[in-house]
Each structure stands twice: as structure tokens, then as C-alpha cells.
Design a protein around this motif. Structure first.
Motif, short mmCIF file in Angstrom:
data_model
loop_
_atom_site.label_atom_id
_atom_site.label_comp_id
_atom_site.label_asym_id
_atom_site.label_seq_id
_atom_site.Cartn_x
_atom_site.Cartn_y
_atom_site.Cartn_z
N LEU A 140 29.44 44.82 46.47
CA LEU A 140 30.53 44.36 46.11
C LEU A 140 30.64 43.09 45.22
CD1 LEU A 140 31.77 44.97 49.84
CD2 LEU A 140 32.55 46.51 48.01
N ILE A 141 31.98 43.33 44.58
CA ILE A 141 32.43 41.84 44.24
C ILE A 141 33.01 40.81 44.83
CG2 ILE A 141 32.98 41.16 42.41
CD1 ILE A 141 31.64 42.77 41.27
N LEU A 142 32.09 39.42 45.43
CA LEU A 142 32.57 38.70 46.13
C LEU A 142 33.74 37.49 45.59
CD1 LEU A 142 29.09 38.69 48.16
CD2 LEU A 142 31.62 40.14 48.40
N ASP A 143 33.64 36.68 46.36
CA ASP A 143 34.95 35.44 45.62
C ASP A 143 34.49 34.52 46.16
OD1 ASP A 143 35.13 34.64 48.55
OD2 ASP A 143 37.31 35.54 48.76
N ASP A 144 34.87 32.88 45.55
CA ASP A 144 34.00 31.91 46.05
C ASP A 144 32.99 31.47 46.98
OD1 ASP A 144 34.24 32.08 43.36
OD2 ASP A 144 35.71 30.18 43.41
N GLU A 145 33.74 32.44 47.72
CA GLU A 145 33.33 31.98 50.13
C GLU A 145 32.82 33.06 50.20
OE1 GLU A 145 37.01 31.94 51.61
OE2 GLU A 145 37.22 30.32 50.96
N GLY A 146 32.02 33.83 49.15
CA GLY A 146 31.34 35.58 49.86
C GLY A 146 31.96 36.24 49.97
N LYS A 147 33.57 36.43 50.25
CA LYS A 147 34.08 37.64 51.12
C LYS A 147 34.78 38.79 49.63
CE LYS A 147 36.08 34.46 54.80
NZ LYS A 147 36.93 33.82 55.78
N LYS A 148 34.57 39.90 50.09
CA LYS A 148 35.24 40.81 49.07
C LYS A 148 36.25 40.98 48.63
CE LYS A 148 36.75 44.47 51.06
NZ LYS A 148 37.09 45.99 51.23
N LEU A 149 36.79 40.96 47.47
CA LEU A 149 37.89 40.80 47.38
C LEU A 149 38.82 41.73 47.57
CD1 LEU A 149 37.22 40.36 43.47
CD2 LEU A 149 37.43 38.35 44.99
#
Length: 285
Positions: free
Chosen positions: A248-257
Motif C-alpha cells: 500500500l502507498i502510505l501518507d506521512d503518518e503511515g496510513k493508507k491513502l
């Protein structure tokens, strides 16, 4: 199923309820790359059974973004909103086998009585309406009470016995491994809603069979849902594709887009001057 021949067919199936972001771009590029490795074909499917949230403008934007990434696909493009009769027919098969039952519980009812959660973290349905007598079912249906139809998962599992599906990874050309499915951890999932004769679970297995999909590439967040899909394929006599679960591609907080939280879209990135090569570098391709 073959795993390295020109008969290989894959698909990318976005929902037009928002604009694509980097996570979608990665999944699409991954799928087209996998099809190339297999010497096969990648199809585009539009999963628009959610009539309230799906918009024609978003369908157009999906085409535009994917073409911008350099991707192309065979025509015509399957749209789920054109296939409601096929889903209703599949649901009727399950009804005839006494595997669906009407559920009149609201979300708050379920949240108040649930014991545990499903793999997505949602309250696990406790089976409240599974044992309603036929007279009460008919009375409430005729009265027009809000209803959805659930799969009696325990009964379905008794019908099929041990259930497995094939997984390859990290490359789609790897040797398939057999994995045991565990649909029971999802409880009695909703397969039909009043006014909509299908759900994601039901429509996806019907469409994969109709398009002769041999390999399903999907994010790791969808890995657990494959348990339900393997069960429905067995119950409906449909072929089971080979599955491959990508990162998965994650955001800066390590959560899924996600569209729902306003993740930056490909449209936004294009307006900033990004190129398709920038996207590929950003997602690790």
C-alpha cells in the motif's frame, strides 16, 4: 489457471466516487506491469454500484488519469451499473439454496450487540435476524422495513467444507501457493441491499468470472476479503483466480491513502507539474 501465458487476464477496478490518488496509480501501474510479465491483458472495470456516490465526471477523470500515466485497455469498459441483472441472478441462486436471509438490524443495533469485530475492524454481526421465523420475515418485508440480505456463512461453509485459494507473490510469475480461507471471521456479510441487488463481494466475483480474470492483483488491505470471495466462487460454481497482494502507498503518518480523508489526487499533482515519471518514482516503480 495458467500463470504465465497469453491467456492471462488481469483487471484494475476503481470506484468513481472521487479522483484517483497515488495509491490508485500504484495499483494500476502494478497491474499493467503484472500483465506484461505474464504476457497477458489488463482490463479496466468501473465499480459504480454505489449510485449515490458514483459520478460520471469521476469516470471521465479515471480515464483521463490512466491515459496520462500511459495506460490503455480493451474496449468496451465494463461498468457494474450495467450489470445489476447479473448480480440479482447470482443472488437468486444463493436464495434458492437457502443461504441468504433478510436482516432488519440498523448499524446502531449491530454496534450495541456485536461481540468482536471483523477483519476490517467493523462490529461483527451477531446473527440476530438469522433465526427469525418465516412469518415475521414476510410481515416485515411486506411492511417495507429497511432490509439487507446476509449470507448465512456457517451454513455456506457446511456446504463447501475446506476452502482454499491460490496466492502468488511478490511476483505474479512466482509459483502459486495454496492458502486456507477463513470466511467465518467475517460473520454473515451483507450481499444485497433493498434497492441494490448486490454488494462489493457479490459483484466482484460475478464480474471476475464474466471477464475470465485469471489473476487478481489487489492491495494487502483486501487480502482478508478474499476469504469471502473464495466462498462465493465455490457456492456459485465460478472459477477462482490466482491472487497477488501488493503493498500500500502510505501518507506521512503511515496510513493508507484514501479518498475519504482527502488524500492528494493525481489531478492535484498534475496541477503542480508532476509527470508520469514523477508518479512512478514516488510509488517505487
Amino acid at each position: 489457471m495458467p500463470n504465465s501465458s497469453s491467456s492471462s487476464v488481469l483487471r484494475f477496478a476503481p470506484s468513481p466516487n472521487g479522483r484517483l490518488h497515488l495509491g490508485h496509480a500504484y495499483s494500476a501501474l502494478y497491474t499493467w506491469n503484472a500483465a506484461k510479465l505474464l504476457g497477458g491483458t489488463a482490463l479496466l472495470r468501473i465499480e459504480d454500484i454505489d449510485a449515490e456516490r458514483s459520478k460520471p465526471d469521476f469516470v471521465t477523470a479515471i480515464f483521463d488519469d490512466l491515459h496520462w500515466l500511459g495506460l490503455d485497455w480493451p474496449q468496451p469498459v465494463m461498468q457494474q451499473s450495467d450489470r445489476l441483472d447479473a448480480y440479482a441472478e447470482a443472488g437468486n441462486v444463493l436464495r434458492d439454496e437457502n443461504l441468504l436471509y433478510p436482516c432488519f438490524c440498523s448499524r446502531s443495533d449491530i454496534a450495541a450487540s456485536a461481540e468482536g469485530s471483523d477483519p476490517d475492524g467493523a462490529p461483527l454481526y451477531p446473527g440476530t435476524c438469522r433465526h427469525l421465523d418465516r412469518g415475521e420475515q414476510i410481515e416485515r418485508l411486506e411492511r417495507g422495513d429497511p432490509v439487507q440480505f446476509r449470507l448465512d456463512t456457517e451454513r455456506a461453509m457446511d456446504r463447501v467444507g475446506m476452502l482454499t485459494f491460490s496466492v502468488v507473490g511478490p511476483l505474479v510469475t512466482d509459483r502459486p501457493q495454496i492458502r486456507h480461507a477463513r470466511p467465518e471471521r467475517w460473520g454473515d456479510v451483507v450481499l444485497q441491499r433493498k434497492g441494490t441487488p448486490t454488494s462489493y463481494h457479490l459483484s466482484v466475483v460475478v464480474d471476475d468470472a464474466a471477464q475470465a480474470i485469471t489473476h487478481v492483483t489487489r492491495g494487502r488491505d483486501m487480502e482478508a476479503a478474499t476469504d469471502i470471495h473464495a466462498l462465493l466462487q465455490m457456492l456459485l460454481g465460478l472459477p477462482s483466480p490466482i491472487y497477488n497482494f501488493h503493498k500500500l502507498i502510505l501518507d506521512d503518518e503511515g496510513k493508507k491513502l484514501a479518498k475519504s480523508k482527502g488524500s492528494e489526487t493525481l489531478t492535484d499533482l498534475r496541477a503542480k507539474g508532476w509527470t508520469p515519471d514523477d508518479v512512478r518514482r514516488a510509488v517505487g516503480l
